[in-house]
Write a protein that holds these residues in place. Structure first.
Motif, short mmCIF file in Angstrom:
data_model
loop_
_atom_site.label_atom_id
_atom_site.label_comp_id
_atom_site.label_asym_id
_atom_site.label_seq_id
_atom_site.Cartn_x
_atom_site.Cartn_y
_atom_site.Cartn_z
N GLY A 1 36.60 60.40 -39.75
CA GLY A 1 36.25 60.63 -38.36
C GLY A 1 37.39 60.30 -37.42
N ILE A 2 38.13 59.23 -37.71
CA ILE A 2 39.28 58.86 -36.88
C ILE A 2 40.37 59.94 -36.98
CG2 ILE A 2 41.16 57.19 -36.60
CD1 ILE A 2 38.49 56.20 -35.56
N HIS B 1 28.85 62.18 -37.07
CA HIS B 1 28.10 61.03 -36.55
C HIS B 1 28.27 60.89 -35.03
CE1 HIS B 1 26.64 56.90 -36.08
NE2 HIS B 1 26.08 57.04 -37.28
N GLY B 2 27.20 60.47 -34.36
CA GLY B 2 27.22 60.34 -32.91
C GLY B 2 28.29 59.39 -32.41
N ASN B 3 28.58 58.34 -33.17
CA ASN B 3 29.60 57.38 -32.73
C ASN B 3 31.00 57.97 -32.76
OD1 ASN B 3 27.89 55.32 -32.10
ND2 ASN B 3 28.06 54.27 -34.06
N VAL B 4 31.22 59.01 -33.59
CA VAL B 4 32.50 59.71 -33.56
C VAL B 4 32.66 60.43 -32.22
CG1 VAL B 4 33.88 61.55 -34.61
CG2 VAL B 4 32.59 59.98 -36.06
N ARG B 5 31.57 61.03 -31.75
CA ARG B 5 31.59 61.71 -30.45
C ARG B 5 31.82 60.70 -29.32
NH1 ARG B 5 29.16 66.78 -31.53
NH2 ARG B 5 28.14 66.77 -33.56
N GLU C 1 35.80 70.74 -43.22
CA GLU C 1 35.79 70.10 -44.53
C GLU C 1 35.15 68.72 -44.45
OE1 GLU C 1 36.99 67.69 -47.85
OE2 GLU C 1 37.73 67.41 -45.79
N PHE C 2 35.45 67.98 -43.38
CA PHE C 2 34.88 66.64 -43.18
C PHE C 2 33.38 66.72 -42.96
CE2 PHE C 2 33.69 63.30 -40.06
CZ PHE C 2 33.88 62.19 -40.88
N ALA C 3 32.93 67.70 -42.16
CA ALA C 3 31.50 67.87 -41.91
C ALA C 3 30.75 68.22 -43.19
CB ALA C 3 31.28 68.96 -40.85
#
Length: 411
Positions: free
Chosen positions: A347-348, A167-171, A400-402
């Motif tokens: 993501g964190i 997700h863009g907010n992770v970036r 794995e997360f992706a």
């Protein structure tokens, strides 16, 4: 640098938002590719320093390069000009990133900034404590700040390899965290790695700042006009005993964030956009080539140096994730903050792992912390090991997360 950006017929607010988004996307693209270039440069330095031509590695960077202005002569090694002069441009871009984020980005609003700020602080304090727990001696403890920084190019580059399912907010969170890390690293360098301060140098630096502000007031739009004030600030810091690269941060922080015309991008965006590719594709790789060449031949990790290597490596690959993830969890669990939309705890965790990639700034701080060659090489080895482990863990967990993210989208 005066080229107009798209959006000249849009309302001012919409044009500004689209310009900021375009700048952010270009920043991420450059950082992602430059991470690969940086990795190649670091690998080349290691191969060179451990090849049959290893003797030439030290010889090349120790070559004296004179600067002459009339009767004035100033001679330093090529290594000095790279680390103390060329890297000033890197810190100038860092200063502009901080200035822009304070004005319109992740640091512009308290509720947006507080979570990455707290996470970054956790990612500074925990690694420092881990390092100090293993290096309590009067000499090695000077390296406590080495594992506190995150390399933006490497971290964003690894994240880009995981694809668009992240997700863009992770970036955005990772980028904000890395920029705050850089800010803290700059403050650490200024406060803890300066000695023998000369007040006359600060007077010279202040004169350069006044010159730059005066040129801004007079409407000087060309970046070339600010070379002389920049040189004056750099010289003042050098004379004062403060690391001269911090002149770049000062100049970046005073770069205007508003444009006299809504159809022209603000100076902070135009200059940063022009310099960023040079920093990413030239300055940082040259810095890596000149400083990542740790020779393993004859290296003896004594009882003192082995704990420097272990402390730096462990602080990066373990301390960073524990600090970032732990403080984020506490802040959210206590109700002080909340995660942005699209940012899950997975993501964190990914952000925490990638925050352990400390390459460029960590090596830079190591050179300020240790004058002893053995300690410096041990610290550099720790940076390389800790960053490599962080990259491996980040890619493994991230893949794995992706995949989970893609499965959720398909379902």
């Amino acid at each position: 640098m005066n080229d107009q950006l798209p959006g000249r017929h849009l309302p001012k607010s919409q044009s500004f938002a689209e310009r900021a988004l375009a700048t952010f996307q270009q920043f991420l693209h450059v950082e992602a590719i430059s991470g690969i270039v940086l990795l190649v440069a670091a690998a080349a330095a290691l191969l060179w320093a451990n090849s049959p031509l290893a003797h030439s590695y030290r010889d090349v960077w120790s070559q004296p390069i004179p600067l002459r202005l009339g009767a004035f002569a100033f001679e330093r090694s090529l290594h000095f000009w790279i680390n103390d002069a060329l890297m000033t441009v890197f810190f100038l871009v860092v200063g502009m990133e901080i200035r822009r984020e304070i004005h319109e980005g992740a640091l512009s609003k308290f509720d947006q900034a507080i979570l990455p700020v707290l996470a970054a602080l956790g990612g500074v304090v925990v690694p420092a404590l881990i390092y100090l727990s293993l290096n309590a001696g009067a000499g090695p403890d000077q390296g406590w700040a080495i594992p506190t920084a995150t390399d933006i190019a490497f971290a964003v580059g690894v994240l880009a390899l995981l694809g668009k399912s992240i997700h863009g907010n992770v970036r955005v969170f990772l980028l904000a965290l890395a920029i705050i890390d850089d800010t803290i690293a700059v403050l650490i360098i200024a406060l803890f790695y300066t000695s023998g301060l000369d007040p006359s140098g600060f007077a010279v630096a202040a004169l350069g700042v006044v010159m730059a502000l005066g040129f801004q007031r007079l409407g000087f739009g060309s970046a070339y006009a600010y070379i002389v004030p920049a040189f004056v600030v750099w010289t003042g810091f050098l004379v004062a005993g403060v690391h001269p690269t911090l002149a770049g941060v000062v100049l970046g922080l005073i770069t205007p964030v508003r444009s006299p015309s809504p159809e022209i991008a603000p100076p902070v965006i135009r200059v940063e956009t022009a310099l960023h590719p040079w920093v990413a594709y030239a300055i940082m790789p040259v810095f890596a080539l000149a400083n990542a060449g740790v020779s393993f031949k004859g290296m003896e990790l004594s009882s003192g140096t082995q704990f420097v290597t272990l402390g730096v490596a462990l602080a990066l690959c373990a301390g960073k994730p524990v600090g970032v993830i732990g403080v984020t969890w506490l802040a959210v669990r206590s109700g002080w903050c909340r995660l942005a939309p699209g940012v899950s705890w997975g993501g964190i965790c990914l952000i925490g792992l990638l925050a352990g990639i400390g390459f460029t700034m960590s090596i830079f701080i190591a050179m300020l912390a240790f004058a002893d060659t053995n300690l410096l090489d041990a610290a550099k080895l720790g940076v390389l090991l800790g960053s490599l482990i962080s990259v491996t863990l980040g890619l493994g967990f991230g893949a794995e997360f992706a995949q989970r993210q893609r499965n959720e989208i398909e379902d």
